[in-house]
Design an enzyme around this catalytic site. Structure first.
Site, PDB file in Angstrom:
ATOM      1  CG  ASP A   1      55.066  69.653  25.449  1.00  9.54           C
ATOM      2  OD1 ASP A   1      55.681  70.239  24.528  1.00  9.54           O
ATOM      3  OD2 ASP A   1      53.826  69.562  25.468  1.00  9.54           O
TER       4      ASP A   1
ATOM      5  CD  GLU B   1      51.051  74.717  23.225  1.00  5.32           C
ATOM      6  OE1 GLU B   1      51.275  74.498  24.430  1.00  5.32           O
ATOM      7  OE2 GLU B   1      51.953  74.822  22.376  1.00  5.32           O
TER       8      GLU B   1
END
Length: 642
Positions: free
Chosen positions: A322, A528
């Site tokens: 990521d 997020e």
């Protein structure tokens, strides 16, 4: 010329011909020959590559810090754009601007000694959401509603998600990009998690079904293909990325990037099944999660990445980190980058999404390999996997983006598909204060109606996070689409007066004779960890708007949220309640159903709790006591001409 000289000339000519033939033979590169098997092409290219060229292939950097000169100097294998200013080519960039940028970077890669093309990636997670005027589809939390396994005769549309994948692929290709970091196949087990709207369901069976988006994005894998081998079917498709491996939806208290505390049986039965199907369907890449499993960061988990994913499941694509994922192995972030690189490499990560620190990453990894802290076989494994995906995608034959694809961005066919998807994501939670007096469908020929709420005329709120910007935006000028207010005005009879007031007072409502009201409220955009929320209440002024409007006139409340929220205090006041999730740009899909052109068919793919004190609570739990259970959803029949 004498005989002797003629003979000398002939010998010279033969020697020159042999020399030219030898040169021609030297100039033949097997890896450039599309007629060769991919394995042979990889082997040929690998033996020609230096360590520096190999490490370059393992590096993915942000567009904002790169140029074609940097691509050439460092042999950078991949570029990404994140939805931040500077990482995109320009504000409201056209497809041509995108393609020009991608091709400029690619020209740097192609001018290197071996001419290995780079691969450009982007987060197209609900359509090509970072791009101006693209079609923005409903977020996954809504799409999970459209494939409800517990009612197979109702609302079962096995091709919708695949069509969305295919449409997204075309729009991504319209900007010259061949790779998307999607789909997210997390199984969100706690709606307090800020990424819950990126999850299709709390039920692994539904999430597993939704991996059908992968053949939509990549194409159908040919019959008889080897398990685990990636597949991308030509220039109308893109490489997909199943994420975030693994357990990201099960973190403690729903805290993003936190620890998933669960035994192996739970991990493999809840969070792993969708990865099995993704691999069988030929997914090209898999992204590791920021989260941990029982205290071990996934970016350093060799057992799950190498032993299980690569060796047991036989995944042959590449594993990508990521964004700055290895930096998060340490606390604070980037505290010991050398250790983080070693840990990520040994875990089995192949491509590193380093973002901005490509020089430091390349320098340190080069040192670590040369000094045998990282084995060369680990580098070779990574590079083989990356090259395999690039060969399968056809990047070596077609490295440059095609300007003719621009016509697909935001095209009407895709908007119609998104509108259909919106209709099928809606879940009717309440319809009338008694069963004998339903409010929906609404009359199109009412004399005067009120539309209210913070989300009624705000395209940015309607789309949510991961739209144009990472955290989303407010307003109607950031992309193209139809707000719910505009959709209401479009669908009602021309004689119907539509009054809009974002947060009307009780006195205003009582002084007007409204036939009914449509109240659209919900969460403001987030993404997020910014979306982590321990109370899950409807933000102000939503509750006030509901109280003022629904206390004075018949009302339907449309919730624009990325997850279930606290509604129990308002349910008695509300006449009808609709969960619309984050529908995207096509607001007309909501009014299609509110006004009865289509019926409600959606069934909850998530449990709707009464109180956050119950969380986490999922179907099958011993303490299961929801406000609206998993699989719930009232239905209506289409009624024309209202």
């Amino acid at each position: 010329m004498g005989v002797k000289n003629q003979w000398k000339f002939l010998v010279f000519l033969i020697m020159m011909m042999n020399c030219c033939a030898s040169m021609a033979e030297v100039e033949y590169f097997k890896y450039k020959d599309p007629k060769q098997r991919i394995g042979a092409r990889i082997k040929d290219l690998m033996k020609r590559m230096t360590l520096e060229e190999k490490i370059g292939q393992m590096t993915q950097a942000d567009r904002s810090v790169l140029s074609k000169e940097v691509m050439k100097k460092y042999f950078i294998g991949s570029i990404l754009s994140v939805p931040f200013p500077g990482s995109l080519p320009s504000e409201q960039a056209s497809p041509k601007t995108w393609v020009d940028m991608v091709n400029d970077f690619q020209s740097g890669s192609l001018s290197t000694r071996l001419g290995i093309p780079m691969i450009y990636g982007i987060d197209a997670v609900h359509g090509h959401n970072d791009v101006y005027k693209a079609t923005v589809f409903p977020h996954n939390v809504g799409l999970g509603v459209t494939r409800q396994i517990c009612v197979p005769k109702l609302n079962r549309d096995p091709v919708l998600i695949k069509k969305i994948g295919a449409a997204t692929a075309l729009e991504v290709r319209a900007t010259g990009i061949p790779y998307t970091f999607a789909p997210c196949i997390a199984v969100c087990r706690d709606p307090r998690w800020g990424r819950c709207y990126e999850s299709y369901s709390e039920d692994p069976k539904i999430v597993k079904l939704m991996t059908e988006i992968i053949p939509g994005l990549q194409g159908d894998i040919p019959a008889g293909s080897r398990k685990g081998v990636p597949f991308v079917d030509g220039q109308n498709k893109v490489a997909a990325c199943a994420k975030h491996y693994v357990g990201d939806g099960g973190t403690h208290l729903g805290i993003d990037q936190n620890n998933t505390i669960i035994d192996a049986k739970g991990l493999f039965s809840i969070h792993m099944p969708a990865y099995y199907d993704s691999i069988i369907k030929g997914v090209a890449t898999i992204m590791t999660s920021y989260s941990s499993w029982n205290g071990v960061k996934m970016h350093k988990n060799r057992y799950l990445v190498t032993d299980f994913l690569k060796n047991t499941l036989k995944f042959r694509g590449f594993v990508i980190s990521d964004f700055q994922g290895i930096d998060r192995i340490t606390t604070p972030l980037h505290a010991n980058y050398t250790y983080s690189i070693i840990a990520g490499m040994n875990a089995g990560i192949d491509m590193f999404m380093v973002g901005f620190t490509y020089e430091e990453f390349i320098t340190r990894l080069t040192y670590l390999v040369k000094n045998k802290f990282v084995p060369m076989r680990r580098v070779n494994d990574a590079v083989k996997r990356i090259l395999r995906v690039k060969f399968i995608m056809g990047l070596f034959e077609n490295p440059l983006a095609d300007y003719s694809m621009a016509k697909y961005l935001g095209c009407q066919e895709h908007r119609d598909l998104a509108r259909e998807a919106v209709r099928k994501t809606l879940v009717l939670l309440k319809n009338g204060k008694s069963l004998t007096k339903p409010l929906l469908p609404l009359s199109k020929k009412a004399s005067k109606i009120l539309v209210a709420g913070s989300h009624a005329d705000n395209l940015g709120y309607q789309c949510g996070g991961w739209t144009i910007r990472w955290q989303g935006l407010s307003g109607n000028n950031n992309t193209a689409g139809t707000t719910i207010l505009s959709a209401v005005k479009n669908i009602v009879d021309p004689t119907t007066q539509v009054v809009y007031d974002e947060n009307p007072s009780g006195e205003f409502i009582k002084s007007n004779k409204f036939d009914y009201a449509i109240v659209v409220v919900g969460e403001y955009p987030y993404a997020e960890y910014y979306g982590d929320n321990s109370n899950l209440t409807i933000p102000d002024p939503g509750p006030t708007t509901i109280k003022n409007v629904c206390g004075s006139v018949k009302c339907v409340v449309v919730l624009i949220t990325g997850r279930p929220v606290v509604v129990e205090p308002y349910v008695e006041t509300i006449d009808a309640l609709v969960a619309a999730w984050l529908p995207g740009t096509e607001g007309q899909g909501i009014t299609d159903v509110l006004f009865g052109d289509y019926g409600f068919t959606g069934k909850l793919a998530r449990t709707w709790f009464k109180s956050v004190d119950q969380l986490p609570m999922n179907v099958g739990d011993s303490h299961y006591d929801p406000l609206y259970p998993f699989g719930f959803g009232l239905t209506t029949e289409p009624r024309k001409g209202l």
